[in-house]
Design a protein around this motif. Sequence first.
Motif, PDB file in Angstrom:
ATOM      1  N   LEU A 277     -13.620 -96.215   0.772  1.00 58.14           N
ATOM      2  CA  LEU A 277     -13.466 -95.427  -0.455  1.00 58.14           C
ATOM      3  C   LEU A 277     -13.265 -96.327  -1.667  1.00 58.14           C
ATOM      4  CD1 LEU A 277     -11.296 -92.359   0.591  1.00 58.14           C
ATOM      5  CD2 LEU A 277     -13.772 -92.650   0.629  1.00 58.14           C
ATOM      6  N   ALA A 278     -12.544 -97.424  -1.478  1.00 59.66           N
ATOM      7  CA  ALA A 278     -12.339 -98.351  -2.590  1.00 59.66           C
ATOM      8  C   ALA A 278     -13.653 -98.961  -3.039  1.00 59.66           C
ATOM      9  CB  ALA A 278     -11.350 -99.444  -2.182  1.00 59.66           C
ATOM     10  N   ARG A 279     -14.518 -99.337  -2.083  1.00 58.72           N
ATOM     11  CA  ARG A 279     -15.818 -99.910  -2.441  1.00 58.72           C
ATOM     12  C   ARG A 279     -16.696 -98.892  -3.152  1.00 58.72           C
ATOM     13  NH1 ARG A 279     -15.858-101.971   2.818  1.00 58.72           N
ATOM     14  NH2 ARG A 279     -17.611-100.600   3.365  1.00 58.72           N
ATOM     15  N   ALA A 280     -16.467 -97.626  -2.840  1.00 58.68           N
ATOM     16  CA  ALA A 280     -17.225 -96.570  -3.510  1.00 58.68           C
ATOM     17  C   ALA A 280     -16.630 -96.215  -4.864  1.00 58.68           C
ATOM     18  CB  ALA A 280     -17.270 -95.323  -2.623  1.00 58.68           C
ATOM     19  N   GLY A 281     -15.531 -96.869  -5.205  1.00 59.06           N
ATOM     20  CA  GLY A 281     -14.890 -96.608  -6.492  1.00 59.06           C
ATOM     21  C   GLY A 281     -14.135 -95.297  -6.535  1.00 59.06           C
ATOM     22  N   LEU A 282     -13.767 -94.766  -5.350  1.00 53.74           N
ATOM     23  CA  LEU A 282     -13.115 -93.453  -5.302  1.00 53.74           C
ATOM     24  C   LEU A 282     -11.608 -93.546  -5.271  1.00 53.74           C
ATOM     25  CD1 LEU A 282     -15.479 -91.667  -2.754  1.00 53.74           C
ATOM     26  CD2 LEU A 282     -15.481 -91.502  -5.248  1.00 53.74           C
ATOM     27  N   THR A 283     -11.080 -94.722  -4.932  1.00 53.75           N
ATOM     28  CA  THR A 283      -9.628 -94.885  -4.855  1.00 53.75           C
ATOM     29  C   THR A 283      -9.326 -96.354  -4.916  1.00 53.75           C
ATOM     30  OG1 THR A 283      -7.643 -94.247  -3.601  1.00 53.75           O
ATOM     31  CG2 THR A 283      -9.510 -95.041  -2.336  1.00 53.75           C
ATOM     32  N   ALA A 284      -8.067 -96.675  -5.064  1.00 58.29           N
ATOM     33  CA  ALA A 284      -7.619 -98.058  -5.002  1.00 58.29           C
ATOM     34  C   ALA A 284      -6.525 -98.149  -3.960  1.00 58.29           C
ATOM     35  CB  ALA A 284      -7.074 -98.523  -6.366  1.00 58.29           C
ATOM     36  N   VAL A 285      -6.594 -99.173  -3.101  1.00 61.12           N
ATOM     37  CA  VAL A 285      -5.602 -99.318  -2.056  1.00 61.12           C
ATOM     38  C   VAL A 285      -5.060-100.731  -2.073  1.00 61.12           C
ATOM     39  CG1 VAL A 285      -6.655 -97.591  -0.564  1.00 61.12           C
ATOM     40  CG2 VAL A 285      -7.358 -99.958  -0.353  1.00 61.12           C
ATOM     41  N   GLY A 286      -3.841-100.898  -1.580  1.00 60.83           N
ATOM     42  CA  GLY A 286      -3.231-102.209  -1.576  1.00 60.83           C
ATOM     43  C   GLY A 286      -3.952-103.159  -0.642  1.00 60.83           C
ATOM     44  N   ASP A 287      -4.172-104.413  -1.124  1.00 56.64           N
ATOM     45  CA  ASP A 287      -4.852-105.410  -0.305  1.00 56.64           C
ATOM     46  C   ASP A 287      -4.738-106.757  -0.995  1.00 56.64           C
ATOM     47  OD1 ASP A 287      -7.532-106.975   0.465  1.00 56.64           O
ATOM     48  OD2 ASP A 287      -7.002-105.598   2.068  1.00 56.64           O
ATOM     49  N   ARG A 288      -4.636-107.820  -0.229  1.00 58.73           N
ATOM     50  CA  ARG A 288      -4.485-109.146  -0.797  1.00 58.73           C
ATOM     51  C   ARG A 288      -5.753-109.622  -1.484  1.00 58.73           C
ATOM     52  NH1 ARG A 288      -2.985-112.427   4.225  1.00 58.73           N
ATOM     53  NH2 ARG A 288      -3.031-114.183   2.792  1.00 58.73           N
ATOM     54  N   SER A 289      -6.874-109.028  -1.177  1.00 63.83           N
ATOM     55  CA  SER A 289      -8.138-109.514  -1.725  1.00 63.83           C
ATOM     56  C   SER A 289      -8.473-108.947  -3.098  1.00 63.83           C
ATOM     57  CB  SER A 289      -9.285-109.169  -0.754  1.00 63.83           C
ATOM     58  OG  SER A 289      -9.424-107.786  -0.611  1.00 63.83           O
ATOM     59  N   ARG A 290      -7.541-108.216  -3.674  1.00 65.31           N
ATOM     60  CA  ARG A 290      -7.717-107.574  -4.989  1.00 65.31           C
ATOM     61  C   ARG A 290      -8.787-106.520  -4.909  1.00 65.31           C
ATOM     62  NH1 ARG A 290      -5.741-110.160 -10.176  1.00 65.31           N
ATOM     63  NH2 ARG A 290      -7.044-108.606 -11.079  1.00 65.31           N
TER      64      ARG A 290
END
Length: 290
Positions: A277-290
């Motif tokens: 979903l983050a790659r689709a620009g639908l949400t943002a989730v915590g991750d070390r890779s920004r």
Amino acid sequence: MTIRPRRSALYMPASNLRAIEKARSLPCDVVILDLEDAVTPDMKGEARENAVAAVRAGGFGTREVVIRVNALGTPWADEDIVAAATSGADAILAPKVGDAETVRRYHQAMAAAPAGTGFWAMVESSRAIFRLDQIAETMAARPAAFVLGTNDLAKEMGARLTVERTPFLGMMALAVAAAKGHGLAILDGVYNAFDDEAGLERQCAEARDYGFDGKTLIHPRQIDSANRAFTPDAAEIAWAQAAIAGFADAANAGKGAISVGGEMVERLHLDQAQKILARAGLTAVGDRSR
């Protein structure tokens, strides 16, 4: 830190003010203001000033802005790194990173940069290929990413850089494994034939299947192909949304696996669903890779 779509990362020569201005309106996810390969020696200082001024002026919207500096040991490196680190850029992209000690030297030079300023490294030498895990582990002190440099690899190895990239497939897999093993993002190398849409689409599809997050580009006309290739399709998005909703259901609290669309999905797949979903620009989730 949050995952951001990095489907398309466009190099722009920082010596070209018109190119920088154009980048503010292009549909790429990342703008890389280049002080290195795309800039002649007599323009290095001016390019550095342009890049810093552009970052501080803003206007790039949601695009990530990265400054590629000149390599350590060159006459321009020290000034480049300090200027980029304090400019407010999202990350610095370092060329010719061949070992963990080089990463530590860059980190030391970036001492004045905010903790959130990323450090991205070009994987573009044979030396680096055999040290990928060590390099990635050292880079993880900051938000980090690998960027494959197939042109330099091909030149050093004497290998032919074809559309199929057969000599580089093993290296690509190793780079992805090292990056993802340490929470780094990873971008594929450029495709030089910017008029060959079919060839570009083939490389984008290949990189997507290998696990790359996106592709670096040399021309604006390549953006749409990269965005299409690295955007999750409707089926992937539907699966991810269903998996996230399923594990969020109170009835599934404590369960290690649930049924999603007739398939058993384990809790370990929840992170994968969030990243889709983050790659689709639908949400943002915590991750070390920004």
